[in-house]
Design a protein around this motif. Structure first.
Motif, PDB file in Angstrom:
ATOM      1  N   ALA A  89       0.841  -1.198   0.000  1.00  0.00           N
ATOM      2  CA  ALA A  89       0.000   0.000   0.000  1.00  0.00           C
ATOM      3  C   ALA A  89       0.875   1.247   0.000  1.00  0.00           C
ATOM      4  O   ALA A  89       1.837   1.348   0.776  1.00  0.00           O
ATOM      5  N   LEU A  90       0.546   2.177  -0.866  1.00  0.00           N
ATOM      6  CA  LEU A  90       1.211   3.467  -0.911  1.00  0.00           C
ATOM      7  C   LEU A  90       0.609   4.345   0.176  1.00  0.00           C
ATOM      8  O   LEU A  90      -0.607   4.525   0.231  1.00  0.00           O
ATOM      9  N   ILE A 122       6.194  10.041   1.925  1.00  0.00           N
ATOM     10  CA  ILE A 122       5.568   8.920   1.236  1.00  0.00           C
ATOM     11  C   ILE A 122       6.298   7.641   1.604  1.00  0.00           C
ATOM     12  O   ILE A 122       7.529   7.616   1.684  1.00  0.00           O
ATOM     13  N   GLY A 123       5.527   6.603   1.849  1.00  0.00           N
ATOM     14  CA  GLY A 123       6.122   5.315   2.180  1.00  0.00           C
ATOM     15  C   GLY A 123       5.335   4.186   1.534  1.00  0.00           C
ATOM     16  O   GLY A 123       4.318   4.410   0.876  1.00  0.00           O
ATOM     17  N   VAL A 124       5.829   2.975   1.744  1.00  0.00           N
ATOM     18  CA  VAL A 124       5.143   1.772   1.268  1.00  0.00           C
ATOM     19  C   VAL A 124       4.873   0.885   2.476  1.00  0.00           C
ATOM     20  O   VAL A 124       5.790   0.539   3.217  1.00  0.00           O
ATOM     21  N   LEU A 125       3.611   0.557   2.680  1.00  0.00           N
ATOM     22  CA  LEU A 125       3.205  -0.296   3.793  1.00  0.00           C
ATOM     23  C   LEU A 125       3.244  -1.751   3.351  1.00  0.00           C
ATOM     24  O   LEU A 125       2.609  -2.132   2.370  1.00  0.00           O
ATOM     25  N   ASP A 126       3.995  -2.561   4.098  1.00  0.00           N
ATOM     26  CA  ASP A 126       4.125  -3.980   3.775  1.00  0.00           C
ATOM     27  C   ASP A 126       4.231  -4.773   5.067  1.00  0.00           C
ATOM     28  O   ASP A 126       5.162  -4.569   5.853  1.00  0.00           O
ATOM     29  N   GLN A 127       3.245  -5.647   5.295  1.00  0.00           N
ATOM     30  CA  GLN A 127       3.249  -6.532   6.461  1.00  0.00           C
ATOM     31  C   GLN A 127       3.438  -5.776   7.778  1.00  0.00           C
ATOM     32  O   GLN A 127       4.242  -6.157   8.621  1.00  0.00           O
ATOM     33  N   TYR A 146      -7.172   1.081  -4.453  1.00  0.00           N
ATOM     34  CA  TYR A 146      -8.314   1.183  -3.556  1.00  0.00           C
ATOM     35  C   TYR A 146      -7.840   1.401  -2.127  1.00  0.00           C
ATOM     36  O   TYR A 146      -6.753   0.980  -1.736  1.00  0.00           O
ATOM     37  N   THR A 147      -8.689   2.054  -1.345  1.00  0.00           N
ATOM     38  CA  THR A 147      -8.426   2.225   0.071  1.00  0.00           C
ATOM     39  C   THR A 147      -9.763   2.170   0.807  1.00  0.00           C
ATOM     40  O   THR A 147     -10.792   1.826   0.220  1.00  0.00           O
ATOM     41  N   PRO A 176      -5.697   2.499   5.282  1.00  0.00           N
ATOM     42  CA  PRO A 176      -4.358   2.997   5.615  1.00  0.00           C
ATOM     43  C   PRO A 176      -3.605   3.600   4.419  1.00  0.00           C
ATOM     44  O   PRO A 176      -2.895   4.588   4.557  1.00  0.00           O
ATOM     45  N   GLY A 177      -3.734   2.952   3.234  1.00  0.00           N
ATOM     46  CA  GLY A 177      -3.026   3.439   2.070  1.00  0.00           C
ATOM     47  C   GLY A 177      -3.691   2.926   0.812  1.00  0.00           C
ATOM     48  O   GLY A 177      -4.750   2.299   0.841  1.00  0.00           O
TER      49      GLY A 177
END
Length: 311
Positions: free
Chosen positions: A22-23, A34-39, A167-168, A205-206
């Motif tokens: 998720a961005l 800006i970040g990337v959400l992962d696990q 999508y969010t 969240p993103g």
């Protein structure tokens, strides 16, 4: 908290399911980043809000190769912001689920009924929604949100998918007591007074890429209020489909990357239950493949203590 997971009390006939990358926007060193959400971890990219629209465009095009700058941050410590910037338009759809229209006393409108919310209306995941002092009955609305990935005008429904970045999840805060109004001696709905409150809604969240969301028209959406399951439906119940909504909105105004369409809420809102959101409450919206959007509620600050969207 595991962003990809689901609390055991909601494991009734299915789970939220796998959540792709998720961005996200988060509060970095004094400025939104800006970040990337992962696990459950936010990986910083070193990019600022100035790059958000470009990142959304790349996200929608399938380009997830963003830079990694610094150590991952646990999501509960990352201070997530809503995945929109001040340039975004947020288009909201009224009574798009027939069961919700019925609990409000009617049928879904024959064409989409759209209203706008300003970006300042939103907080991010794990943030606090402000309960406005002017309202005596504030409500939640769990929704699937569509994030636009490229510019388009008068988009054909069959081509709509290519304009979606991802999508969010949305929670459309609503002051039910302020919705009724009168104009020229006729009943009207005052969308501004009921829906535009600063920090009165939530988004996040993103942005999960559209390629990571299987069958967005068949996602299960659930909402809990203080842990009680109050909304439970599937996006296939929508009266106007995602594709038709993009076509309709873009026939009125050209869509831009970063714009958001909130697709409507299922039945089970607090107004129909006779239960308003109160100070100290919590609301969580779960959508299959997108994870969860969790917020708490507190009385809004005073006139001379206004908090900004990015604080």
């Amino acid at each position: 908290m595991a962003v990809r997971g689901v609390r055991p009390d909601l494991e009734k006939g299915g789970e939220v399911g796998y959540m792709g990358l998720a961005l996200v926007r988060f509060a970095g060193s004094g400025q939104p980043e800006i970040g990337v959400l992962d696990q459950g971890q936010v990986v910083p990219t070193g990019l600022s809000d100035a790059s958000w629209v470009e990142c959304v465009e790349r996200w929608g095009a399938g380009d997830a190769e963003l830079p990694a700058e610094g150590a991952p941050i646990p999501v509960e410590r990352a201070s997530l912001l809503p995945p929109i910037t001040d340039s975004a338009r947020v288009f909201c759809v009224a009574q798009n689920y027939p069961a919700h229209a019925a609990e409000a006393g009617g049928a879904s409108p024959p064409r989409p009924a759209i209203f706008l919310k300003p970006p300042s209306a939103f907080v991010g995941h794990l943030s606090t929604v402000d309960l406005p002092a002017i309202s005596s009955f504030f409500d939640y609305e769990g929704e699937l949100a569509v994030v636009v990935g490229k510019s388009g005008r008068s988009i054909r429904p069959e081509a709509a998918g290519s304009y979606i970045a991802g999508y969010t999840i949305g929670n459309d805060g609503s002051a039910r007591d302020l919705q009724p109004s009168v104009l020229a001696d006729r009943f009207q709905v005052d969308w501004f007074a009921a829906k535009a409150f600063d920090r009165g809604s939530a988004l996040g969240p993103g942005v999960v890429r559209r390629s990571d969301v299987r069958e967005p028209g068949r996602l299960r959406i659930r909402t809990t209020h203080n842990g009680e399951l109050v909304q439970d439906d599937v996006t296939s119940s929508m009266h106007h489909s995602i594709e038709d909504l993009l076509a309709f909105v873009s026939g009125v105004v050209g869509l831009l990357p970063g714009d958001v369409i909130l697709t409507g809420t299922p039945a089970g809102v607090g107004k129909a239950r006779g239960v308003a959101v109160a100070d100290g409450d919590s609301v969580t919206v779960f959508v299959d493949g997108l994870g969860e959007l969790r917020t708490s509620y507190a009385a809004a600050p005073g006139v001379n203590d206004i908090r900004g969207i990015d604080e």
